[in-house]
Design a protein around this motif. Structure first.
Motif, mmCIF file in Angstrom:
data_model
loop_
_atom_site.group_PDB
_atom_site.id
_atom_site.type_symbol
_atom_site.label_atom_id
_atom_site.label_comp_id
_atom_site.label_asym_id
_atom_site.label_seq_id
_atom_site.Cartn_x
_atom_site.Cartn_y
_atom_site.Cartn_z
ATOM 1 N N ILE A 84 0.851 -1.206 0.000
ATOM 2 C CA ILE A 84 0.000 0.000 0.000
ATOM 3 C C ILE A 84 0.878 1.245 0.000
ATOM 4 C CG2 ILE A 84 -1.671 1.327 1.360
ATOM 5 C CD1 ILE A 84 -2.795 -1.367 2.328
ATOM 6 N N ALA A 85 1.915 1.214 0.826
ATOM 7 C CA ALA A 85 2.802 2.377 0.910
ATOM 8 C C ALA A 85 3.430 2.668 -0.445
ATOM 9 C CB ALA A 85 3.897 2.118 1.958
ATOM 10 N N LEU A 86 3.877 1.625 -1.142
ATOM 11 C CA LEU A 86 4.500 1.828 -2.452
ATOM 12 C C LEU A 86 3.493 2.407 -3.440
ATOM 13 C CD1 LEU A 86 6.689 -1.368 -2.685
ATOM 14 C CD2 LEU A 86 7.502 0.983 -2.876
ATOM 15 N N ALA A 87 2.264 1.908 -3.374
ATOM 16 C CA ALA A 87 1.244 2.411 -4.295
ATOM 17 C C ALA A 87 0.943 3.875 -4.007
ATOM 18 C CB ALA A 87 -0.021 1.563 -4.163
ATOM 19 N N VAL A 88 0.800 4.205 -2.724
ATOM 20 C CA VAL A 88 0.538 5.595 -2.342
ATOM 21 C C VAL A 88 1.704 6.475 -2.786
ATOM 22 C CG1 VAL A 88 0.360 7.155 -0.358
ATOM 23 C CG2 VAL A 88 -0.979 5.049 -0.414
ATOM 24 N N PHE A 89 2.910 5.984 -2.554
ATOM 25 C CA PHE A 89 4.119 6.712 -2.927
ATOM 26 C C PHE A 89 4.129 7.000 -4.425
ATOM 27 C CE2 PHE A 89 8.517 6.549 -4.481
ATOM 28 C CZ PHE A 89 9.108 7.526 -3.705
ATOM 29 N N ASN A 90 3.912 5.953 -5.217
ATOM 30 C CA ASN A 90 3.922 6.148 -6.664
ATOM 31 C C ASN A 90 2.843 7.111 -7.104
ATOM 32 O OD1 ASN A 90 6.105 4.541 -7.180
ATOM 33 N ND2 ASN A 90 4.872 2.665 -7.306
ATOM 34 N N HIS A 91 1.676 6.960 -6.505
ATOM 35 C CA HIS A 91 0.568 7.842 -6.866
ATOM 36 C C HIS A 91 0.929 9.303 -6.602
ATOM 37 C CE1 HIS A 91 -3.487 9.454 -7.216
ATOM 38 N NE2 HIS A 91 -3.289 10.039 -6.053
ATOM 39 N N LEU A 92 1.470 9.548 -5.418
ATOM 40 C CA LEU A 92 1.766 10.936 -5.046
ATOM 41 C C LEU A 92 2.923 11.501 -5.863
ATOM 42 C CD1 LEU A 92 1.284 10.800 -1.170
ATOM 43 C CD2 LEU A 92 -0.224 11.814 -2.884
ATOM 44 N N VAL A 93 3.957 10.675 -6.067
ATOM 45 C CA VAL A 93 5.141 11.179 -6.766
ATOM 46 C C VAL A 93 4.829 11.422 -8.247
ATOM 47 C CG1 VAL A 93 7.475 10.577 -7.509
ATOM 48 C CG2 VAL A 93 6.770 10.195 -5.155
ATOM 49 N N GLU A 94 4.001 10.576 -8.802
ATOM 50 C CA GLU A 94 3.681 10.753 -10.222
ATOM 51 C C GLU A 94 2.482 11.665 -10.415
ATOM 52 O OE1 GLU A 94 3.331 6.825 -11.846
ATOM 53 O OE2 GLU A 94 5.294 6.287 -11.022
ATOM 54 N N GLY A 95 1.779 11.986 -9.342
ATOM 55 C CA GLY A 95 0.588 12.820 -9.463
ATOM 56 C C GLY A 95 0.730 14.138 -8.727
ATOM 57 N N PRO A 96 -0.002 14.282 -7.628
ATOM 58 C CA PRO A 96 -0.123 15.587 -6.975
ATOM 59 C C PRO A 96 1.210 16.213 -6.572
ATOM 60 C CG PRO A 96 -1.600 13.990 -5.962
ATOM 61 C CD PRO A 96 -0.791 13.246 -6.959
ATOM 62 N N LEU A 97 2.201 15.403 -6.209
ATOM 63 C CA LEU A 97 3.436 15.988 -5.666
ATOM 64 C C LEU A 97 4.552 16.061 -6.707
ATOM 65 C CD1 LEU A 97 3.530 14.268 -2.153
ATOM 66 C CD2 LEU A 97 2.754 16.565 -2.739
ATOM 67 N N ARG A 98 4.234 15.742 -7.931
ATOM 68 C CA ARG A 98 5.287 15.686 -8.951
ATOM 69 C C ARG A 98 5.815 17.078 -9.285
ATOM 70 N NH1 ARG A 98 4.949 12.681 -14.791
ATOM 71 N NH2 ARG A 98 6.948 13.461 -15.580
ATOM 72 N N ASP A 99 7.135 17.146 -9.374
ATOM 73 C CA ASP A 99 7.773 18.379 -9.825
ATOM 74 C C ASP A 99 7.616 18.450 -11.346
ATOM 75 O OD1 ASP A 99 9.393 20.437 -10.541
ATOM 76 O OD2 ASP A 99 11.271 19.448 -9.960
#
Lengths: 516, 373
Positions: free
Chosen positions: B174-189
């Motif tokens: 779950i953590a990896l999925a959340v991480f990927n979601h955030l890094v590739e989505g809302p938090l992406r530079d």
């Protein structure tokens, strides 16, 4: 037994009790001689009692007989022929088996499954319907019953022990060694089991070797008795002719058993422990606790008698903080008690459940660590953040000394100690310091005469010093010997109460089985 | 026989404890057993791997000398080894601390990525502040998030009876999925094109190297944490309570120890270590949170903790050993033409051999306590 109808039995010869003679059996462990030139004869169709203290060599002897150890010197003659017993399978082939003091059933399997699986010729695919039918036929002839379809782990100690005995009978053994078979049974059950054993023996079906500490059992049920002391043969003879004094003298090498300590002074008025309307949830459809009122006063031993599995364990768990009550109050010196560490220390509550190695020690930790479980975080000077390794060591050495705990090293894991010494070590820990309320369960389970006397004397001494003692025991003799007041538990309820001195054992026994 | 009944008699006996005659060499032999068994296991693993190499047509001696050169042979290669060992020290604690209470927690990877993500986000949003303050805030946030994540596993274990091994593993996914979601989505530079990352924390806020070395300070943190927790476990009453709880839960409850709370705390502390490992990867290596954070440090930590028999102190040599093997991987690949995965085979041999050696403890009578028992 309906042998013809019964495929479990029909491939074996019509069985007859075995006759075994041991000649000069010696067993060494390194430099330690556990068994020194022991000779004895187990006559056909008799009950042969093997008496001795812990470490006297009884267990070593039967382990040699049953092939768990290979004796260094000496022979076993079975049925007049010299037998090579190098491994348990050899003993099994000769029809010899053992009921251990420690349980050997698979806890997650039911009694039926345990019995069937214990056979050496279990087929690859089990026809449970047929097996059940055979089991049913077998059980019909048994003078006692155990729940056959409940996982053994959920049975109380007494029921498990009965299942163990049942298993040996089911396996059609011709010589059965019973290692303290009745230490968990009620007087009725014990009489029943030993009566059954006796009648099977008299029918010529089996020969029984019984390891016991109960001299009464020797007198009542054994034909012959052999006493071992420190690995050596100390004497033998007819059980009818040897009295308790002579046997005790042979066992401990002293003419007299230690005198029981007398209870001095009456109970004080204060209610040290007060349990009111205590209820717990029963597990898996079994009854829970339902105790309206139970009071223990300072300078009083309240003995709880009962057949094992009638709620004693639950009560100890509630008082030990391992189980939460569904409703009701537990008050210690008037204050609500939940079993927390600070509470227990403040109120001086000590709870010691049965089987201390399993329930009250950390087996892999050292004797020193185990003796400091009460005090490692709080000593005479108050709370401690850093362990006082030196102080812990000294405290433990003091306990080892004053309680005579025999351990190879204070640093040895406590699991390396014998049962009696584990009990001594835990008692030493729990009796250390101010004890206002002591809850103790089956304190003498599996201990030898000397250790039993010592443990009981310590309990009475604590009582005389002002401790309130709640003693739960499956050994009615123990309850009667020690208690100022006796209550009987049945199905989680207190069903009977009587003053200890002059209590009627048979009356108590009737209440124990629910026929008050 | 004597029964010291009266309290005076008992206290007299306590006052002058005589040392009972006994086996005083036992603690020393126990220590020897704890050292010799793993060494023997490593030798057996090396032998097995040597046979494997012979089948591949490679000389085990060449391989050994290359590993030595690539991992420990020069100051340069040893720095590389230590650099790789640093996060492993912390993720090993994520396994070793709950293990003191008898728990097998294998989800450290989840705490690493979420801890690293939290640190990256905090670092980027505070990047204008005084750098040491930013680093501190990153460390605290990384540790807190990691603590929460593994603490959740502990809570599920203690209060809901859910198997901590499975729970922590699934939570890691779950953590990896959340991480990927955030890094590739809302938090992406928006500036990170090929490799989606969070906003950079800024060069000024990066952890430098230790003076005179090419190693980041995470190594010091890892060593301090390992030694510190070893002291906690061995020398404090808090750690003693952990060991009692891990050794026998019934006894711990009977002694009134708050076993459930201890379980949650141990898991949370382990998670905090793993979260710190993630923070250090962000602050010392990557400068932002991206997929490189999920490099398997959490899983390697399981390996190390088991190799070290769950001892925080033992984790130090084991982390250096495994760090060295992976540091030598590149050299082995280039010189011997072996695939990259060869070092994983070696790790596998070591792991199986060490785990199998668990059953050897207590087998040799010589190491055991002697005399009356």
């Amino acid at each position: 037994m309906s042998a013809a109808l019964d495929p479990v039995f029909h491939d074996k010869p019509a069985h007859r009790a075995l006759e075994v003679e041991a000649i000069g059996v010696t067993k060494r462990f390194g430099p330690f001689v556990a068994l020194d030139n022991v000779s004895l004869k187990i006559r056909r169709g008799t009950v042969h009692a093997l008496l001795g203290e812990n470490g006297a060599g009884k267990s070593t002897f039967v382990k040699c007989l049953l092939g768990y150890y290979k004796s260094d010197e000496g022979d076993f003659v079975v049925e007049g022929r010299e037998a090579t017993i190098a491994r348990p399978a050899d003993a099994d082939a000769l029809g010899m088996g053992m009921v251990y003091q420690h349980f050997t059933l698979v806890p997650s399997m039911t009694a039926s499954e345990n019995l069937v699986m214990s056979r050496s010729n279990v087929p690859g695919i089990i026809d449970w319907k047929a097996e059940r039918r055979q089991l049913f036929n077998f059980l019909k002839n048994m003078p006692f019953l155990v729940p056959m379809d409940v996982p053994v782990g959920e049975l109380a100690a007494g029921e498990r022990q009965k299942t163990e005995i049942l298993k040996q009978l089911y396996l059609n053994r011709r010589l059965i060694v019973l290692d303290e078979p009745t230490s968990t049974l009620t007087p009725q059950e014990a009489a029943e089991v030993l009566g059954l054993v006796r009648s099977l023996v008299e029918m010529g079906d089996i020969t029984v070797v019984i390891i016991t500490h109960k001299l009464k059992e020797v007198a009542a049920y054994a034909d012959d008795v052999t006493v071992l002391r420190k690995g050596k043969f100390a004497g033998s003879g007819s059980a009818k002719e040897l009295g308790p004094e002579e046997l005790t003298a042979m066992m401990i090498g002293e003419p007299h058993a230690p005198k029981p300590v007398e209870r001095l002074g009456g109970p004080d008025a204060e209610e040290r422990l007060a349990i009111r309307n205590l209820k717990t949830e029963g597990e898996l459809g079994r009854f829970g606790l339902s105790i309206d009122k139970l009071v223990v006063r300072p300078r009083e031993i309240v003995g709880v008698a009962g057949v094992s599995g009638n709620g004693q364990k639950d009560l100890v768990e509630v008082l030990g903080g391992q189980r939460s009550p569904a409703s009701g109050d537990v008050l210690v010196s008037g204050a609500p008690y939940h079993g927390g560490r600070d509470e227990a220390r403040r109120l001086g509550v000590r709870v010691l459940p049965e089987e201390p190695l399993r329930n009250a020690s950390v087996p892999k930790m050292s004797v020193v660590a185990n003796m400091n479980l009460r005090r490692f975080d709080h000593d005479e000077k108050g709370p401690r953040r850093w362990l006082d390794l030196k102080g812990m060591n000294e405290r433990a050495l003091g306990m080892i000394q004053s309680y005579g705990v025999r351990t190879p090293s204070p640093e040895a894991p406590i699991a390396a100690l014998s049962g009696g010494n584990v009990q001594r070590a835990t008692l030493a820990r729990e009796f250390d310091g101010e004890v206002d309320l002591l809850v103790i369960s089956n304190p003498c389970f599996g201990l030898d005469v000397k250790a039993v006397a010592e443990v009981r004397a310590r309990i009475v001494a604590a009582r005389n010093a002002g401790t309130a003692v709640l003693l739960l025991s499956e050994d009615l003799d123990e309850v009667m010997e020690l208690s100022d007041r006796i209550v009987v538990m049945h199905h989680g309820e207190i069903v009977h109460e009587t003053p200890g001195p002059g209590a009627d054992a048979l009356d108590i026994g009737r209440h124990m089985v629910g026929h008050g | 026989m004597t029964i010291a009944m009266s309290s005076e008699a008992a206290s007299k006996a306590t006052a002058q404890p005589k040392q009972p005659a006994g086996d005083w060499g036992y603690p020393f032999r126990r220590l020897l057993e704890q050292l010799l068994v793993p060494v023997a296991a490593l030798l057996i693993a090396a032998t097995g791997f040597a046979i494997f190499l012979v089948f591949l047509g490679t000389s085990p001696l060449d391989f050994a000398s290359l590993v030595w050169r690539g991992a420990f042979g020069s100051w340069f290669s040893f720095q590389n080894t230590l650099q790789r060992a640093a996060p492993l020290l912390l993720t090993a604690l994520c396994v070793a601390l709950p293990a003191q209470l008898g728990l097998v927690v294998i989800g450290g990877e989840g705490a690493v990525v979420l801890g690293g993500l939290a640190a990256a986000v905090i670092g980027a949003s505070l990047s204008a502040l005084f750098p040491p303050l930013v680093i501190l805030a990153m460390a605290v946030s990384g540790a807190l998030v990691g603590a929460f994540w593994i603490g959740l596993t502990g809570w599920l274990r203690a209060y809901r009876g859910i198997n901590e091994t499975i729970a922590s593993l699934l939570l890691a996914y779950i953590a990896l999925a959340v991480f990927n979601h955030l890094v590739e989505g809302p938090l992406r530079d928006p500036a990170s094109l090929n490799k989606p990352s969070t906003l950079p924390i800024g060069e000024a806020n990066m952890l430098g190297s230790l003076p005179g070395m090419n190693i980041h300070p995470g190594l010091v943190l890892g060593l301090v944490a390992c030694i510190g927790f070893w002291i906690v476990i061995q020398r404090t009453s808090f750690g003693f309570a952990w060991r009692v709880t891990g050794g026998n839960l019934r006894t711990a409850l009977l002694q009134g120890l708050p076993a459930n709370r201890l379980i949650v705390i141990a898991c949370a502390l382990g998670g905090a270590c793993a979260g710190l490992a993630g923070m250090i990867e962000v602050a010392a290596v990557h400068g932002s949170a991206n997929a490189s954070l999920a490099a398997g440090y959490g899983y390697a930590g399981i390996l190390i903790a088991f190799l070290a028999r769950q001892s925080p102190l033992g984790a130090i040599p084991m982390a250096i050993l495994l760090g060295g093997i992976s540091a030598a991987g590149g050299l082995v690949q280039r010189r011997l033409g072996l695939p990259d995965a060869t070092v994983l085979v070696l790790q596998g041999f070591i792991f199986v051999s060490i785990l199998a050696s668990e059953t050897i403890y207590g087998r040799f009578r010589w190491f055991q306590p002697r005399g009356t028992a």
